[in-house]
Design a protein around this motif. Sequence first.
Motif, PDB file in Angstrom:
ATOM      1  N   ASN A  60       0.809  -1.220   0.000  1.00  0.00           N
ATOM      2  CA  ASN A  60       0.000   0.000   0.000  1.00  0.00           C
ATOM      3  C   ASN A  60       0.839   1.265   0.000  1.00  0.00           C
ATOM      4  N   THR A  61       2.093   1.133   0.383  1.00  0.00           N
ATOM      5  CA  THR A  61       2.942   2.320   0.496  1.00  0.00           C
ATOM      6  C   THR A  61       4.271   2.074  -0.202  1.00  0.00           C
ATOM      7  N   ASP A  62       5.027   3.151  -0.390  1.00  0.00           N
ATOM      8  CA  ASP A  62       6.370   3.032  -0.966  1.00  0.00           C
ATOM      9  C   ASP A  62       7.270   2.189  -0.078  1.00  0.00           C
ATOM     10  N   GLU A  63       7.028   2.258   1.218  1.00  0.00           N
ATOM     11  CA  GLU A  63       7.817   1.476   2.162  1.00  0.00           C
ATOM     12  C   GLU A  63       7.552  -0.023   1.969  1.00  0.00           C
ATOM     13  N   ASP A  64       6.260  -0.370   1.763  1.00  0.00           N
ATOM     14  CA  ASP A  64       5.909  -1.773   1.492  1.00  0.00           C
ATOM     15  C   ASP A  64       6.602  -2.258   0.220  1.00  0.00           C
ATOM     16  N   LEU A  65       6.620  -1.409  -0.796  1.00  0.00           N
ATOM     17  CA  LEU A  65       7.238  -1.765  -2.077  1.00  0.00           C
ATOM     18  C   LEU A  65       8.733  -1.981  -1.907  1.00  0.00           C
ATOM     19  N   GLU A  66       9.371  -1.106  -1.138  1.00  0.00           N
ATOM     20  CA  GLU A  66      10.806  -1.223  -0.909  1.00  0.00           C
ATOM     21  C   GLU A  66      11.143  -2.511  -0.167  1.00  0.00           C
ATOM     22  N   LYS A  67      10.304  -2.860   0.828  1.00  0.00           N
ATOM     23  CA  LYS A  67      10.516  -4.097   1.572  1.00  0.00           C
ATOM     24  C   LYS A  67      10.368  -5.317   0.658  1.00  0.00           C
ATOM     25  N   ALA A  68       9.367  -5.280  -0.220  1.00  0.00           N
ATOM     26  CA  ALA A  68       9.148  -6.397  -1.150  1.00  0.00           C
ATOM     27  C   ALA A  68      10.336  -6.552  -2.096  1.00  0.00           C
ATOM     28  N   GLU A  69      10.860  -5.440  -2.585  1.00  0.00           N
ATOM     29  CA  GLU A  69      12.006  -5.483  -3.498  1.00  0.00           C
ATOM     30  C   GLU A  69      13.228  -6.093  -2.812  1.00  0.00           C
ATOM     31  N   LYS A  70      13.458  -5.695  -1.554  1.00  0.00           N
ATOM     32  CA  LYS A  70      14.606  -6.236  -0.807  1.00  0.00           C
ATOM     33  C   LYS A  70      14.428  -7.729  -0.536  1.00  0.00           C
ATOM     34  N   ALA A  71      13.193  -8.130  -0.224  1.00  0.00           N
ATOM     35  CA  ALA A  71      12.928  -9.546   0.059  1.00  0.00           C
ATOM     36  C   ALA A  71      13.108 -10.416  -1.180  1.00  0.00           C
ATOM     37  N   LEU A  72      12.783  -9.858  -2.343  1.00  0.00           N
ATOM     38  CA  LEU A  72      12.860 -10.644  -3.586  1.00  0.00           C
ATOM     39  C   LEU A  72      14.257 -10.658  -4.194  1.00  0.00           C
TER      40      LEU A  72
END
Length: 227
Positions: A60-72
Amino acid sequence: MRSNLLFLFIIISFIGYSQEISKISFIKTNKLDSSKVKESVARIVRSSMMAEAMTNYQINTDEDLEKAEKALEPAIQVIIPSMLETALKLEDENHTIGLKREDSIFYTYEEKDSIVLNQRKYSQEKYFVIRREEIREDQKIINGYNCYKVNYNYTPDSAVGDPGQTIFMFTTLSMYVTEEIKFLYHPIIKDNEILEKYYPLEIVRTMQLTRGKEDKYTLKELEFFNN
């Protein structure tokens, strides 16, 4: 008299739509721009995995997106080299893709140096067609058959509904096809909706995943029953 003409028309139509190919094969060759392929594989792997993440997880947020990118990222770094190893491989000049009939059963096969590899019982495929373009003024004669150009953009039907796979499997076909052969088996194009319209005798296939690599299939042999 009319009934006789109608019967004759039905017989002629049946013959025209029941041509039995006993064997057909194509020589497969490649063109490759390795720098474009490397760039394309890296971009598409990242895009498809992020598309799946955004579908399967709450972002939902840019922070969520950043976390997903790091996890992947660790998975991405494993997948990209594996994909590149396959994508950058070129076929030998004597690589043949074919279809043949044995004991009333059709098989697809690959052949190198006169050795048959990967023979499998024929199975149909289903394409989800995104775009089709007929260019009837672009014509050529292949093996005595009048052909014209047709372009297709598609993704396998099995990928529909999965954003990651749709990006991954997006494919472009540029083909010279004939309407003079009516036959629902083909070693490369296995979608009946295409084969009911026309029969491809020259094919160039590119994939979104490996943009920069082109697979070309050139007719090698074509044999009919009763020849």
